[in-house]
Design a protein around this motif. Sequence first.
Motif, mmCIF file in Angstrom:
data_model
loop_
_atom_site.group_PDB
_atom_site.id
_atom_site.type_symbol
_atom_site.label_atom_id
_atom_site.label_comp_id
_atom_site.label_asym_id
_atom_site.label_seq_id
_atom_site.Cartn_x
_atom_site.Cartn_y
_atom_site.Cartn_z
ATOM 1 N N LEU A 87 0.744 -1.181 0.059
ATOM 2 C CA LEU A 87 0.005 0.051 0.062
ATOM 3 C C LEU A 87 0.873 1.099 -0.115
ATOM 4 O O LEU A 87 0.443 2.145 -0.682
ATOM 5 C CB LEU A 87 -0.905 -0.171 1.372
ATOM 6 C CG LEU A 87 -1.693 1.043 1.611
ATOM 7 C CD1 LEU A 87 -2.957 1.518 0.560
ATOM 8 C CD2 LEU A 87 -2.328 1.123 3.068
ATOM 9 N N PHE A 88 1.922 1.344 0.791
ATOM 10 C CA PHE A 88 2.729 2.550 0.791
ATOM 11 C C PHE A 88 3.639 2.735 -0.168
ATOM 12 O O PHE A 88 3.906 3.913 -0.586
ATOM 13 C CB PHE A 88 3.323 2.577 2.313
ATOM 14 C CG PHE A 88 2.365 3.005 3.601
ATOM 15 C CD1 PHE A 88 1.010 3.144 3.203
ATOM 16 C CD2 PHE A 88 2.933 3.047 4.662
ATOM 17 C CE1 PHE A 88 0.330 3.429 4.614
ATOM 18 C CE2 PHE A 88 2.236 3.494 5.846
ATOM 19 C CZ PHE A 88 0.804 3.417 5.590
ATOM 20 N N CYS A 89 3.969 1.400 -0.827
ATOM 21 C CA CYS A 89 4.872 1.862 -2.142
ATOM 22 C C CYS A 89 3.949 2.246 -2.989
ATOM 23 O O CYS A 89 4.395 3.157 -3.921
ATOM 24 C CB CYS A 89 5.185 0.270 -2.530
ATOM 25 S SG CYS A 89 6.615 -0.025 -1.594
ATOM 26 N N GLN A 90 2.653 1.956 -3.174
ATOM 27 C CA GLN A 90 1.664 2.395 -4.160
ATOM 28 C C GLN A 90 1.514 4.024 -3.898
ATOM 29 O O GLN A 90 1.458 4.807 -4.848
ATOM 30 C CB GLN A 90 0.349 1.837 -4.205
ATOM 31 C CG GLN A 90 0.460 0.291 -4.481
ATOM 32 C CD GLN A 90 -0.733 -0.528 -4.193
ATOM 33 O OE1 GLN A 90 -1.778 0.190 -3.965
ATOM 34 N NE2 GLN A 90 -0.899 -1.718 -4.433
ATOM 35 N N ILE A 91 1.324 4.474 -2.855
ATOM 36 C CA ILE A 91 1.308 5.829 -2.388
ATOM 37 C C ILE A 91 2.589 6.569 -2.800
ATOM 38 O O ILE A 91 2.648 7.609 -3.383
ATOM 39 C CB ILE A 91 0.973 5.971 -0.911
ATOM 40 C CG1 ILE A 91 -0.491 5.434 -0.590
ATOM 41 C CG2 ILE A 91 1.088 7.546 -0.185
ATOM 42 C CD1 ILE A 91 -1.014 5.785 0.826
ATOM 43 N N ALA A 92 3.721 6.170 -2.284
ATOM 44 C CA ALA A 92 5.187 6.561 -2.850
ATOM 45 C C ALA A 92 4.998 6.766 -4.381
ATOM 46 O O ALA A 92 5.584 7.829 -4.669
ATOM 47 C CB ALA A 92 6.083 6.032 -2.314
ATOM 48 N N ALA A 108 5.809 12.037 2.663
ATOM 49 C CA ALA A 108 4.919 12.293 3.701
ATOM 50 C C ALA A 108 3.279 12.712 3.387
ATOM 51 O O ALA A 108 3.310 13.276 2.397
ATOM 52 C CB ALA A 108 5.315 13.325 4.460
ATOM 53 N N PHE A 109 2.693 12.163 3.859
ATOM 54 C CA PHE A 109 1.056 11.878 3.843
ATOM 55 C C PHE A 109 0.078 11.985 4.787
ATOM 56 O O PHE A 109 0.498 11.441 5.935
ATOM 57 C CB PHE A 109 0.590 11.324 2.706
ATOM 58 C CG PHE A 109 1.048 9.608 3.009
ATOM 59 C CD1 PHE A 109 2.257 9.093 2.747
ATOM 60 C CD2 PHE A 109 0.062 8.789 3.491
ATOM 61 C CE1 PHE A 109 2.368 7.870 2.998
ATOM 62 C CE2 PHE A 109 0.100 7.620 3.926
ATOM 63 C CZ PHE A 109 1.738 6.993 3.611
ATOM 64 N N ARG A 110 -0.954 12.621 4.639
ATOM 65 C CA ARG A 110 -2.036 12.681 5.908
ATOM 66 C C ARG A 110 -2.521 11.261 6.196
ATOM 67 O O ARG A 110 -2.817 10.491 5.234
ATOM 68 C CB ARG A 110 -3.300 13.571 5.914
ATOM 69 C CG ARG A 110 -2.433 15.051 5.768
ATOM 70 C CD ARG A 110 -3.396 15.999 5.988
ATOM 71 N NE ARG A 110 -2.707 17.588 5.694
ATOM 72 C CZ ARG A 110 -2.134 18.094 6.799
ATOM 73 N NH1 ARG A 110 -1.928 17.513 7.945
ATOM 74 N NH2 ARG A 110 -1.349 19.256 6.358
ATOM 75 N N VAL A 170 6.935 6.620 10.134
ATOM 76 C CA VAL A 170 6.944 7.276 11.332
ATOM 77 C C VAL A 170 5.754 7.967 11.491
ATOM 78 O O VAL A 170 5.165 8.877 10.392
ATOM 79 C CB VAL A 170 8.197 8.494 11.230
ATOM 80 C CG1 VAL A 170 8.215 9.122 12.542
ATOM 81 C CG2 VAL A 170 9.586 7.709 10.982
ATOM 82 N N HIS A 171 4.895 7.844 12.521
ATOM 83 C CA HIS A 171 3.716 8.599 12.629
ATOM 84 C C HIS A 171 4.393 9.888 13.427
ATOM 85 O O HIS A 171 5.148 10.065 14.522
ATOM 86 C CB HIS A 171 3.059 8.135 13.799
ATOM 87 C CG HIS A 171 2.326 6.845 13.145
ATOM 88 N ND1 HIS A 171 0.859 6.647 12.736
ATOM 89 C CD2 HIS A 171 2.795 5.409 13.217
ATOM 90 C CE1 HIS A 171 0.841 5.183 12.470
ATOM 91 N NE2 HIS A 171 1.829 4.481 12.525
ATOM 92 N N LEU A 172 3.672 11.004 13.037
ATOM 93 C CA LEU A 172 4.028 12.505 13.405
ATOM 94 C C LEU A 172 2.648 12.747 13.875
ATOM 95 O O LEU A 172 1.528 13.307 13.217
ATOM 96 C CB LEU A 172 4.348 13.314 12.180
ATOM 97 C CG LEU A 172 4.443 14.704 12.781
ATOM 98 C CD1 LEU A 172 5.301 15.196 13.831
ATOM 99 C CD2 LEU A 172 4.821 15.918 11.596
HETATM 100 P P1 AMP Z 1 0.568 1.206 11.744
HETATM 101 O O1 AMP Z 1 -0.625 0.819 12.618
HETATM 102 O O2 AMP Z 1 1.746 2.074 12.676
HETATM 103 O O3 AMP Z 1 1.139 0.318 10.856
HETATM 104 O O4 AMP Z 1 -0.036 2.526 11.078
HETATM 105 C C1 AMP Z 1 -0.418 2.570 9.613
HETATM 106 C C2 AMP Z 1 -1.202 3.741 9.517
HETATM 107 O O5 AMP Z 1 -1.551 3.741 8.161
HETATM 108 C C3 AMP Z 1 -2.474 3.618 10.380
HETATM 109 O O6 AMP Z 1 -2.430 4.916 11.302
HETATM 110 C C4 AMP Z 1 -3.704 3.932 9.119
HETATM 111 O O7 AMP Z 1 -4.730 4.703 9.610
HETATM 112 C C5 AMP Z 1 -2.873 4.448 8.112
HETATM 113 N N1 AMP Z 1 -3.357 4.282 6.698
HETATM 114 C C6 AMP Z 1 -3.801 3.043 6.199
HETATM 115 N N2 AMP Z 1 -4.314 3.108 4.792
HETATM 116 C C7 AMP Z 1 -3.968 4.519 4.576
HETATM 117 C C8 AMP Z 1 -4.089 5.175 3.187
HETATM 118 N N3 AMP Z 1 -4.425 4.506 2.285
HETATM 119 N N4 AMP Z 1 -3.895 6.269 3.360
HETATM 120 C C9 AMP Z 1 -3.296 6.896 4.518
HETATM 121 N N5 AMP Z 1 -3.060 6.268 5.599
HETATM 122 C C10 AMP Z 1 -3.397 4.978 5.771
#
Ligand code: AMP
Length: 113
Positions: free
Chosen positions: A5-10, A27-29, A100-102
């Motif tokens: 998923l995050f590779c797709q966003i990147a 970085a994204f929300r 990293v969560h900010l």
């Molecule tokens: P973690 O539980 O530490 O692996 O954090 C993953 C985070 O990714 C969670 O806070 C989710 O809300 C977030 N998340 C999942 N899918 C997406 C998405 N498509 N876009 C943005 N954030 C996402």
Amino acid sequence: MSACLFCQIAAGERPATIVQRSADVVAFRDIHPQAPTHILIIPTKHIVSVAELAVEDEKLMGRLLTVAKEIAQQENLGQGYRLVINTGSQAGQSVFHLHVHLLGGRAMHWPPG
Ligand code: AMP
């Protein structure tokens, strides 16, 4: 297309609210924000978690923190913020691409749950 998923966003293959982008860091929300500001900072390189880091990733990890600091300034988080890296399923990691969560904009509690 990558299965991650995050590779797709990147790669710009999946929509996200991008806050900052460079060749090595995006970085994204967060889609389910846990604070008024909740931004995820990821390497464009696919790294599963901190547990999978290699010595060659040391500079990249420093970049993630520097980007976090820059974004915290942009988001006016001068009163404080929290950086979190969940590592492994028991720690709450649900997406297995290092991030990293900010978190900021509200009072934080300790210890975290
Ligand atoms: P973690 O539980 O530490 O692996 O954090 C993953 C985070 O990714 C969670 O806070 C989710 O809300 C977030 N998340 C999942 N899918 C997406 C998405 N498509 N876009 C943005 N954030 C996402």
